[in-house]
Each structure stands twice: as C-alpha cells, then as structure tokens.
Enzyme design. Structure first.
Site, PDB file in Angstrom:
ATOM      1  N   ASN A 170       0.626  -1.377  -0.495  1.00 48.67           N
ATOM      2  CA  ASN A 170      -0.071   0.098   0.387  1.00 48.67           C
ATOM      3  C   ASN A 170       0.778   1.778  -0.066  1.00 48.67           C
ATOM      4  O   ASN A 170       0.230   2.641   0.184  1.00 48.67           O
ATOM      5  CB  ASN A 170      -0.958  -0.689   1.114  1.00 48.67           C
ATOM      6  CG  ASN A 170      -2.086  -1.514   0.904  1.00 48.67           C
ATOM      7  OD1 ASN A 170      -2.043  -2.065   2.286  1.00 48.67           O
ATOM      8  ND2 ASN A 170      -2.695  -1.290   0.306  1.00 48.67           N
TER       9      ASN A 170
ATOM     10  N   ILE B 267       0.715   6.971   0.333  1.00 45.23           N
ATOM     11  CA  ILE B 267       0.527   5.846   0.787  1.00 45.23           C
ATOM     12  C   ILE B 267      -1.856   5.348   0.514  1.00 45.23           C
ATOM     13  O   ILE B 267      -2.104   6.572   0.647  1.00 45.23           O
ATOM     14  CB  ILE B 267      -0.050   6.820   2.741  1.00 45.23           C
ATOM     15  CG1 ILE B 267       1.739   6.804   3.405  1.00 45.23           C
ATOM     16  CG2 ILE B 267       0.057   5.042   3.557  1.00 45.23           C
ATOM     17  CD1 ILE B 267       2.150   6.873   3.997  1.00 45.23           C
ATOM     18  N   CYS B 268      -1.513   4.410   0.304  1.00 49.85           N
ATOM     19  CA  CYS B 268      -2.791   4.862   0.154  1.00 49.85           C
ATOM     20  C   CYS B 268      -3.898   3.693   1.363  1.00 49.85           C
ATOM     21  O   CYS B 268      -3.372   2.353   1.200  1.00 49.85           O
ATOM     22  CB  CYS B 268      -3.196   3.275  -0.990  1.00 49.85           C
ATOM     23  SG  CYS B 268      -5.302   2.764  -1.052  1.00 49.85           S
ATOM     24  N   VAL B 269      -4.560   4.574   1.876  1.00 46.76           N
ATOM     25  CA  VAL B 269      -5.331   3.531   3.017  1.00 46.76           C
ATOM     26  C   VAL B 269      -6.368   4.558   3.207  1.00 46.76           C
ATOM     27  O   VAL B 269      -6.915   5.774   2.531  1.00 46.76           O
ATOM     28  CB  VAL B 269      -4.872   4.224   4.546  1.00 46.76           C
ATOM     29  CG1 VAL B 269      -4.683   5.990   4.399  1.00 46.76           C
ATOM     30  CG2 VAL B 269      -5.274   3.439   5.665  1.00 46.76           C
TER      31      VAL B 269
END
Length: 240
Positions: free
Chosen positions: A97, A104-106
């Site tokens: 991620n 950042i992928c969240v």
C-alpha cells in the site's frame, strides 16, 4: 527538484490555510508532541511549515519492519480538514500500500475521511497497515502480488528493504548474515543486495584489520624471542 522552490511552494500553501485550520493544526501538533500514538514521534524538519507534519514511525514487532525507523510526512492542503491530507513515506519501504514515490493508500485518507479525524488517528491507522497490509488496494503491484502468492517471500523482501533503508548499520556479523540472506536475486533488487554486500564487506575488512594487528604483534614478539634464544645458545657454545 529545486529545494528552494519546494520550500517556497510549501510556504505559499501554508499561507493559504484558513486561520481556523491553522489553530487546529497547532493543537494537533501539540497533541502529537505531548502524547503521540504508539510507535510514533513528531520530528522537526529543515523547513518547518504547518502544511507538512513530519513523523518517525517504528516498525511494529512481529512484522518484517520490526527494528526499522521510518520517516513519513503528512501534507496538508488548503482544503483541509474538508479534504484529507496526503501521506508519504520518506524512508523507502516495501509494502503493497505504499507506492514508488512513498504515497500511502489507506481508506482513512480516502473514502473514510471525516473532518473530525485527527493526525494521531491517521498515524495509528498507518502503523496498523504495516501489521496488516491490504493487497487488494495496492500501489505497489509487485509487493501486493508477492504478498498474495507467497507471504514468506514477501516478508523476506520487506525485511531486506528494512535492513537497507530503515536500520542503522550493525556489526560485521549482522551485515554478513543479512547479505547472505539476500544472496538470492529474487529476494530483493540489485541495488538493495549490493548495498548490504558493500556494508558487509567494509565491516568485515575493518574487522580483519583489527584482528590482524594483535596477531602481527604476537608473531613479531615470538620471532624476537626465538632469535634471542638462538643467540644465547651461540654464546653458551663459545663458552664451552
């Protein structure tokens, strides 16, 4: 990228923040400094501005990132808090991620964003992401695929990257063991393996030199003693 230009853009973004946003950020930063989430620490940057929050995050125990210290930043845009900040790892990390640029992928910073979400909560969620990645929403497709196909191989690669980029150099034995573990080309990129190998070689060379010095002294001392003993025997022979 011109660092002065980046600093000017950051200052311009900070000036565009609304007074209420600035007051909120001041409270957030004070809270992060006085009572940070577990494994996180607010750090000071070279060009501190309110639109960038710099943090040091410890790799959680029981994960491939354990023992590492990762720097990351939260970038605050003029739409904050109506829009979420953007998160970036500054320290290189191998994670499904986290993209090549550290982005950042969240979900907390996307569809689940709420205006009341705090910086402390965001950081806690990101640290949880290190414990439990979400490969179905990956920015690093290679890491996401490896995570799904073989967790052991993924963990080995992530540990290698952590050792190279997020840990201080250890003893010669530690570096040699890490380099040996990385000997399989599939375990990491050529640059990462070379970095460990170079570190290990330097440490081993230093260790060899340190070990050679006392040995040389011992050999010299023994040679002198043998020579003196030989001379004493000659003297004794003459007397007879």
């Amino acid at each position: 990228v011109d660092s002065a230009l980046v600093a000017d853009e950051a200052n311009e973004m900070a000036q565009n923040l609304a007074p209420a946003t600035i007051r909120r950020l001041v409270r957030e930063l004070r809270s992060l400094d006085e009572s940070p989430p577990d494994g996180c620490k607010l750090i000071q940057g070279d060009n501190d501005t309110l639109n960038e929050v710099l943090v040091e995050m410890e790799g959680p125990e029981g994960t491939p990132f354990a023992g590492g210290k990762f720097n990351l930043k939260m970038v605050i845009g003029p739409e904050y808090p109506q829009a979420p900040p953007k998160g970036y790892f500054i320290t290189k990390i191998y994670h499904p991620n986290v993209g090549p640029a550290g982005d950042i992928c969240v979900n907390t910073l996307k569809k689940d964003w709420k205006e009341t979400t705090t910086m402390s909560y965001i950081l806690a969620v990101i640290r949880c992401l290190l414990i439990e990645p979400n490969p179905e929403s990956s920015l690093n497709d290679e890491a996401g695929k490896l995570f799904m196909d073989s967790f052991d191989d993924y963990a080995e690669r992530a540990r290698l990257m952590t050792g190279v980029h997020a840990k201080p150099r250890g003893t010669a034995a530690d570096d040699a063991a890490a380099a040996e573990e990385a000997a399989d080309p599939a375990a990491g990129s050529a640059e990462d393996v070379a970095a460990l190998a170079s570190s290990s070689k330097s440490a081993n060379t230093a260790g060899a030199e340190a070990a050679a010095t006392p040995k040389a002294k011992v050999v010299t001392k023994a040679t002198k003693a043998a020579k003196k003993q030989k001379e004493n025997k000659k003297k004794a022979a003459r007397r007879l």
